[in-house]
Design a protein around this motif. Structure first.
Motif, PDB file in Angstrom:
ATOM      1  N   ALA A   1       0.814  -1.222   0.000  1.00 49.86           N
ATOM      2  CA  ALA A   1       0.000   0.000   0.000  1.00 49.86           C
ATOM      3  C   ALA A   1       0.843   1.265   0.000  1.00 49.86           C
ATOM      4  O   ALA A   1       0.461   2.263  -0.616  1.00 49.86           O
ATOM      5  N   THR A   2       1.983   1.221   0.679  1.00 47.19           N
ATOM      6  CA  THR A   2       2.697   2.490   0.888  1.00 47.19           C
ATOM      7  C   THR A   2       3.993   2.606   0.096  1.00 47.19           C
ATOM      8  O   THR A   2       4.543   3.697  -0.027  1.00 47.19           O
ATOM      9  N   THR A   3       4.511   1.514  -0.413  1.00 48.59           N
ATOM     10  CA  THR A   3       5.731   1.592  -1.215  1.00 48.59           C
ATOM     11  C   THR A   3       5.427   1.306  -2.680  1.00 48.59           C
ATOM     12  O   THR A   3       5.793   2.086  -3.555  1.00 48.59           O
ATOM     13  N   LEU A   4       4.726   0.220  -2.955  1.00 45.39           N
ATOM     14  CA  LEU A   4       4.405  -0.080  -4.364  1.00 45.39           C
ATOM     15  C   LEU A   4       3.351   0.888  -4.917  1.00 45.39           C
ATOM     16  O   LEU A   4       3.542   1.491  -5.979  1.00 45.39           O
ATOM     17  N   GLN A   5       2.233   1.038  -4.202  1.00 41.49           N
ATOM     18  CA  GLN A   5       1.110   1.762  -4.810  1.00 41.49           C
ATOM     19  C   GLN A   5       1.431   3.210  -5.229  1.00 41.49           C
ATOM     20  O   GLN A   5       1.076   3.614  -6.339  1.00 41.49           O
ATOM     21  N   PRO A   6       2.125   3.999  -4.401  1.00 46.13           N
ATOM     22  CA  PRO A   6       2.373   5.385  -4.835  1.00 46.13           C
ATOM     23  C   PRO A   6       3.172   5.478  -6.143  1.00 46.13           C
ATOM     24  O   PRO A   6       2.883   6.319  -6.989  1.00 46.13           O
ATOM     25  N   ASP A   7       4.151   4.602  -6.303  1.00 43.52           N
ATOM     26  CA  ASP A   7       4.952   4.658  -7.538  1.00 43.52           C
ATOM     27  C   ASP A   7       4.172   4.136  -8.740  1.00 43.52           C
ATOM     28  O   ASP A   7       4.384   4.580  -9.875  1.00 43.52           O
ATOM     29  N   VAL A   8       3.267   3.200  -8.493  1.00 43.40           N
ATOM     30  CA  VAL A   8       2.377   2.729  -9.568  1.00 43.40           C
ATOM     31  C   VAL A   8       1.430   3.861  -9.979  1.00 43.40           C
ATOM     32  O   VAL A   8       1.265   4.168 -11.158  1.00 43.40           O
ATOM     33  N   MET A   9       0.833   4.505  -8.976  1.00 42.49           N
ATOM     34  CA  MET A   9      -0.118   5.594  -9.256  1.00 42.49           C
ATOM     35  C   MET A   9       0.541   6.701 -10.068  1.00 42.49           C
ATOM     36  O   MET A   9      -0.082   7.319 -10.936  1.00 42.49           O
ATOM     37  N   MET A  10       1.815   6.953  -9.750  1.00 39.60           N
ATOM     38  CA  MET A  10       2.520   8.037 -10.440  1.00 39.60           C
ATOM     39  C   MET A  10       2.646   7.763 -11.940  1.00 39.60           C
ATOM     40  O   MET A  10       2.725   8.689 -12.743  1.00 39.60           O
ATOM     41  N   GLN A  11       2.678   6.494 -12.330  1.00 39.80           N
ATOM     42  CA  GLN A  11       2.776   6.172 -13.758  1.00 39.80           C
ATOM     43  C   GLN A  11       1.522   6.600 -14.502  1.00 39.80           C
ATOM     44  O   GLN A  11       1.563   6.935 -15.684  1.00 39.80           O
ATOM     45  N   PHE A  12       0.391   6.585 -13.805  1.00 38.41           N
ATOM     46  CA  PHE A  12      -0.882   6.866 -14.475  1.00 38.41           C
ATOM     47  C   PHE A  12      -1.375   8.300 -14.244  1.00 38.41           C
ATOM     48  O   PHE A  12      -1.998   8.878 -15.133  1.00 38.41           O
TER      49      PHE A  12
END
Ligand SMILES: N[C@@H](CCC(=O)N[C@@H](CS)C(=O)NCC(=O)O)C(=O)O
Length: 224
Positions: free
Chosen positions: A101-112
């Motif tokens: 939730a806090t390490t993977l998701q923010p960087d994934v969200m940034m791609q979109f």
């Protein structure tokens, strides 16, 4: 119990939908357009940022993918889908739960959606690139975590596998492709073999086709 899942195609709502399918829970799908200028009134009542997923469970209203997933496992898992308090593996379960939730998701969200963080194109491009640079390390870390897979806990599937696997499906998040991470590839393959996950992707593929869009996955279920 009547569940109403607020969702949009090919979003984090996939995780909750797949979990509910896997658990065999009856649910109603409430499709919402999350990117219209005026937030959907109905969605705002259950999700203050008008984000999906959100769940209305006979008046218990929840948002945040991880919280919904864990709550569903506690309500309906009969001990499955999570590592309970008291189990020696509980700390590791919590570690990966929060990492996703806090390490993977923010960087994934940034791609979109870098536009959520900066207005101008150049800053958006820099933010996206920086996040993209971090993703390789994150995927290598997750690949190591899945070494004794296919799941985080060997043969025991938990909410972690849905939380990771249903976002690992987005091809845009890989510096190269998912195949650069062999254990993650095996994890995705195992998830795609589940009829519940195939049903969910089938629903999203058909719904997107109806909207003139194509669902593109990092790996596709057999027979697509
Ligand atoms: N941390 C939230 C993120 C949810 C989220 O941002 N969902 C996206 C779709 S993948 C959304 O609804 N975006 C609409 C917006 O931010 O306005 C979760 O895990 O549920």
């Amino acid at each position: 119990m009547t569940y109403r899942l607020y969702l949009s195609t090919n979003t984090y709502a996939l995780t909750v939908q797949a979990l509910m399918e896997d658990m065999g829970l009856d649910h109603e799908l409430v499709w919402v357009d999350i990117f219209q200028d005026t937030p959907d009134e109905d969605l705002l009542k259950v999700s203050p940022h008008s984000r999906v997923p959100a769940l209305n469970a006979d008046g218990t209203v929840l948002f945040e993918t991880g919280a919904i997933a864990l709550w569903l496992a506690e309500q309906h898992g009969d001990g499955d889908y999570l590592i309970p308090p008291g189990d020696p593996r509980r700390g590791i379960f919590l570690q990966w739960f929060h990492y996703l939730a806090t390490t993977l998701q923010p960087d994934v969200m940034m791609q979109f959606h870098p536009e959520s963080y900066a207005a101008d194109d150049a800053t958006q491009a820099r933010l996206r690139e920086a996040a993209f640079g971090r993703l390789d390390k994150v995927f290598r870390t997750l690949d190591d975590a899945l070494a004794d897979g296919p799941w985080f806990f060997g043969d025991t599937i938990t909410v972690l596998d849905f939380l990771l696997g249903m976002q690992a499906t987005w091809p845009e998040i890989y510096p190269e492709t998912i195949h650069a991470y062999p254990n993650l590839t095996r994890h995705q393959q195992a998830l795609l073999e589940r009829p519940s996950v195939q049903r969910v992707f089938g629903i999203h593929r058909e719904t997107m086709r109806g909207n003139g869009e194509e669902l593109v996955l990092a790996m596709e279920p057999a027979g697509w």
